[in-house]
Motif scaffolding. Structure first.
Motif, short mmCIF file in Angstrom:
data_model
loop_
_atom_site.label_atom_id
_atom_site.label_comp_id
_atom_site.label_asym_id
_atom_site.label_seq_id
_atom_site.Cartn_x
_atom_site.Cartn_y
_atom_site.Cartn_z
N UNK A 90 42.39 4.32 6.21
CA UNK A 90 43.47 4.47 5.23
C UNK A 90 43.49 5.87 4.60
N UNK A 91 42.56 6.71 5.04
CA UNK A 91 42.52 8.08 4.54
C UNK A 91 41.67 8.28 3.30
N UNK A 92 40.97 7.23 2.89
CA UNK A 92 40.12 7.32 1.70
C UNK A 92 38.68 7.60 2.11
N UNK A 93 37.96 8.22 1.22
CA UNK A 93 36.54 8.44 1.44
C UNK A 93 35.79 7.16 1.09
N UNK A 94 34.97 6.64 2.01
CA UNK A 94 34.27 5.39 1.74
C UNK A 94 32.92 5.57 1.04
N UNK A 95 32.61 6.78 0.61
CA UNK A 95 31.27 7.06 0.08
C UNK A 95 30.87 6.16 -1.09
N UNK A 96 31.74 5.98 -2.07
CA UNK A 96 31.40 5.15 -3.22
C UNK A 96 31.19 3.70 -2.78
N UNK A 97 32.04 3.25 -1.87
CA UNK A 97 31.92 1.88 -1.36
C UNK A 97 30.60 1.72 -0.61
N UNK A 98 30.26 2.67 0.23
CA UNK A 98 29.00 2.61 0.99
C UNK A 98 27.82 2.65 0.03
N UNK A 99 27.88 3.49 -0.99
CA UNK A 99 26.80 3.55 -1.97
C UNK A 99 26.60 2.20 -2.65
N UNK A 100 27.69 1.53 -2.98
CA UNK A 100 27.60 0.21 -3.61
C UNK A 100 27.01 -0.81 -2.64
N UNK A 101 27.40 -0.76 -1.37
CA UNK A 101 26.84 -1.67 -0.38
C UNK A 101 25.34 -1.45 -0.21
N UNK A 102 24.94 -0.18 -0.14
CA UNK A 102 23.53 0.15 0.02
C UNK A 102 22.73 -0.36 -1.18
N UNK A 103 23.25 -0.15 -2.38
CA UNK A 103 22.57 -0.61 -3.59
C UNK A 103 22.44 -2.14 -3.59
#
Length: 98
Positions: A29-42
């Motif tokens: 969708x053109x968004x950076x998934x970094x925050x989402x990935x960080x939340x998943x990792x946590x």
């Protein structure tokens, strides 16, 4: 090929296919998934910490049962008891479901 490699890396990190799909959807969708990935990792780290605590508690109970087993004479067991070694073991770990 890069996407397949990413999927393998994400699975190796413990992410489920649904979680990987959500990361890919953000990127698509053109968004950076970094925050989402960080939340998943946590979230995965918290789950692992919880499971490790449960395993440590189980190990403590099993060590106690091993000591009890070593000190138990089978000749002293009665028909009224299913197994003297395990009697009361569930209460020692808070009656965990099996």
């Amino acid at each position: 090929m890069r996407r397949l490699s990413f999927i393998r890396d994400a699975q190796g990190a413990g992410l489920s296919l649904a979680e990987i799909r959500s990361v890919l959807a953000l990127r698509d969708a053109g968004a950076s998934p970094c925050a989402h990935v960080a939340a998943l990792v946590e979230a995965h780290l918290q789950d692992i910490d919880r499971r490790l605590a449960e395993l440590r508690a189980t190990r403590t109970v099993l060590r106690g049962l091993a000591e009890r087993a070593a000190a138990t004479d089978p000749a002293d067991c009665t028909d009224a008891e299913v197994c003297r070694i395990l009697t009361g073991a569930g209460s020692a770990v808070g009656e965990r479901p099996h």
